[in-house]
Write a protein that holds these residues in place. Structure first.
Motif, PDB file in Angstrom:
ATOM      1  N   THR A 183      -4.160   5.253  -7.209  1.00  0.00           N
ATOM      2  CA  THR A 183      -3.155   6.178  -6.665  1.00  0.00           C
ATOM      3  C   THR A 183      -3.041   6.021  -5.158  1.00  0.00           C
ATOM      4  O   THR A 183      -1.934   5.985  -4.600  1.00  0.00           O
ATOM      5  CB  THR A 183      -3.521   7.626  -7.017  1.00  0.00           C
ATOM      6  OG1 THR A 183      -3.565   7.779  -8.436  1.00  0.00           O
ATOM      7  CG2 THR A 183      -2.487   8.591  -6.439  1.00  0.00           C
ATOM      8  N   LEU A 184      -4.186   5.897  -4.483  1.00  0.00           N
ATOM      9  CA  LEU A 184      -4.172   5.699  -3.032  1.00  0.00           C
ATOM     10  C   LEU A 184      -3.578   4.339  -2.661  1.00  0.00           C
ATOM     11  O   LEU A 184      -2.794   4.227  -1.715  1.00  0.00           O
ATOM     12  CB  LEU A 184      -5.592   5.823  -2.477  1.00  0.00           C
ATOM     13  CG  LEU A 184      -6.235   7.217  -2.588  1.00  0.00           C
ATOM     14  CD1 LEU A 184      -7.686   7.172  -2.125  1.00  0.00           C
ATOM     15  CD2 LEU A 184      -5.442   8.231  -1.756  1.00  0.00           C
ATOM     16  N   LEU A 185      -3.959   3.315  -3.418  1.00  0.00           N
ATOM     17  CA  LEU A 185      -3.428   1.979  -3.139  1.00  0.00           C
ATOM     18  C   LEU A 185      -1.925   1.903  -3.384  1.00  0.00           C
ATOM     19  O   LEU A 185      -1.207   1.179  -2.688  1.00  0.00           O
ATOM     20  CB  LEU A 185      -4.147   0.938  -4.001  1.00  0.00           C
ATOM     21  CG  LEU A 185      -5.596   0.625  -3.624  1.00  0.00           C
ATOM     22  CD1 LEU A 185      -6.214  -0.326  -4.637  1.00  0.00           C
ATOM     23  CD2 LEU A 185      -5.658   0.013  -2.219  1.00  0.00           C
ATOM     24  N   SER A 186      -1.445   2.654  -4.362  1.00  0.00           N
ATOM     25  CA  SER A 186      -0.013   2.625  -4.657  1.00  0.00           C
ATOM     26  C   SER A 186       0.806   3.195  -3.506  1.00  0.00           C
ATOM     27  O   SER A 186       1.962   2.815  -3.312  1.00  0.00           O
ATOM     28  CB  SER A 186       0.274   3.411  -5.940  1.00  0.00           C
ATOM     29  OG  SER A 186      -0.037   4.785  -5.774  1.00  0.00           O
ATOM     30  N   LEU A 187       0.206   4.102  -2.731  1.00  0.00           N
ATOM     31  CA  LEU A 187       0.903   4.630  -1.560  1.00  0.00           C
ATOM     32  C   LEU A 187       1.093   3.555  -0.499  1.00  0.00           C
ATOM     33  O   LEU A 187       2.069   3.586   0.265  1.00  0.00           O
ATOM     34  CB  LEU A 187       0.119   5.813  -0.968  1.00  0.00           C
ATOM     35  CG  LEU A 187      -0.041   7.033  -1.883  1.00  0.00           C
ATOM     36  CD1 LEU A 187      -0.911   8.075  -1.216  1.00  0.00           C
ATOM     37  CD2 LEU A 187       1.317   7.618  -2.244  1.00  0.00           C
ATOM     38  N   LEU A 188       0.155   2.619  -0.442  1.00  0.00           N
ATOM     39  CA  LEU A 188       0.244   1.529   0.534  1.00  0.00           C
ATOM     40  C   LEU A 188       1.112   0.390   0.018  1.00  0.00           C
ATOM     41  O   LEU A 188       1.908  -0.182   0.765  1.00  0.00           O
ATOM     42  CB  LEU A 188      -1.161   1.006   0.868  1.00  0.00           C
ATOM     43  CG  LEU A 188      -2.138   2.001   1.505  1.00  0.00           C
ATOM     44  CD1 LEU A 188      -3.514   1.371   1.633  1.00  0.00           C
ATOM     45  CD2 LEU A 188      -1.626   2.438   2.878  1.00  0.00           C
TER      46      LEU A 188
END
Length: 247
Positions: A183-188
């Motif tokens: 989820t955090l990586l998808s923001l990047l």
């Protein structure tokens, strides 16, 4: 190899946790399909049965992954890995047997769960007096996608446990990587998040009513992306399994 495979199935089928987790998974599927998807659902379109089937797969995949974790982690927790490795002169056989046992179990429980899900969803809708229209439901395609999804998740769980050798750590990683980390990586990564392993695996199971505007790969391409990740991961885990000390 035959002795190793027999031993792994015996380990899988002679512990209570396998039956308890399987029973809980089928209970969730039964309640969700009969009451949630069937009796109380307000949507009975041409994708009704497909959505009911796919929604049950996620519950099955989670419990199947836990069974996979326990199959490997219990070896190190109770120090039975030493006996498993001394029973054969080839460590490859032990790991291959575990993978085969996990796949057979996962495929079996997925097929059973899909049958239960579709049957109870139909029964629930019928008892509630709802009419189900002609269904756009390619049984073989959805069965293949469901088997790939559940098997992929189970093999990822077994992979984490082979690397970590600990029940708590393996289950924690199984929760953190697909949910929090991706989820955090998808923001990047934004649009490129579809190339993350568990995002790709989720897209294999994308519901037929998913929003067409969302940026995602097709189920086939998503399966290829996840397979590339799991293949490389297992090369590393396999090499470490052969090299590291049994304890």
């Amino acid at each position: 190899m035959k002795r190793a495979l027999t031993a792994e199935f015996r380990k899988l089928l002679t512990v209570r946790s396998t039956y308890v987790l399987t029973a809980i998974a089928l209970l969730f599927v039964s309640i969700g399909s009969f009451y949630g998807s069937g009796f109380k659902s307000g949507v009975y379109d041409t994708h009704y049965l497909a959505n009911a089937a796919l929604s049950s797969v996620q519950a099955i995949s989670f419990f199947g992954a836990i069974v996979s974790v326990l199959l490997m982690a219990h070896e190190y927790r109770y120090s039975t890995i030493v006996y498993a490795l001394t029973m054969t002169n080839n460590r490859n056989n032990v790991l291959a047997a575990k993978i085969l046992a996990v796949l057979v179990y996962t495929i079996t429980i997925t097929v059973v769960a899909l049958g239960v899900s579709v049957g109870l969803a139909t029964l629930g809708a019928s008892i509630a007096g709802h009419h189900i229209p002609h269904q756009d439901f390619d049984v073989l395609a959805y069965l293949a996608r469901s088997i790939f999804y559940c098997s992929g998740f189970a093999l990822a769980a077994l992979l984490f446990t082979t690397l970590l050798r600990n029940i708590t750590a393996s289950i924690a990683v199984l929760f953190i990587v697909p949910n929090t980390l991706e989820t955090l990586l998808s923001l990047l990564l934004k649009g490129n998040a579809k190339y993350l392993p568990f995002t790709a695996l989720q897209n294999v199971l994308a519901a037929p009513t998913a929003q067409p505007g969302l940026q995602r790969l097709s189920p086939t391409h998503s399966a290829g992306v996840f397979f590339a990740y799991i293949f490389v991961g297992w090369i590393i885990a396999w090499w470490l399994f052969l090299r590291r000390d049994a304890n």
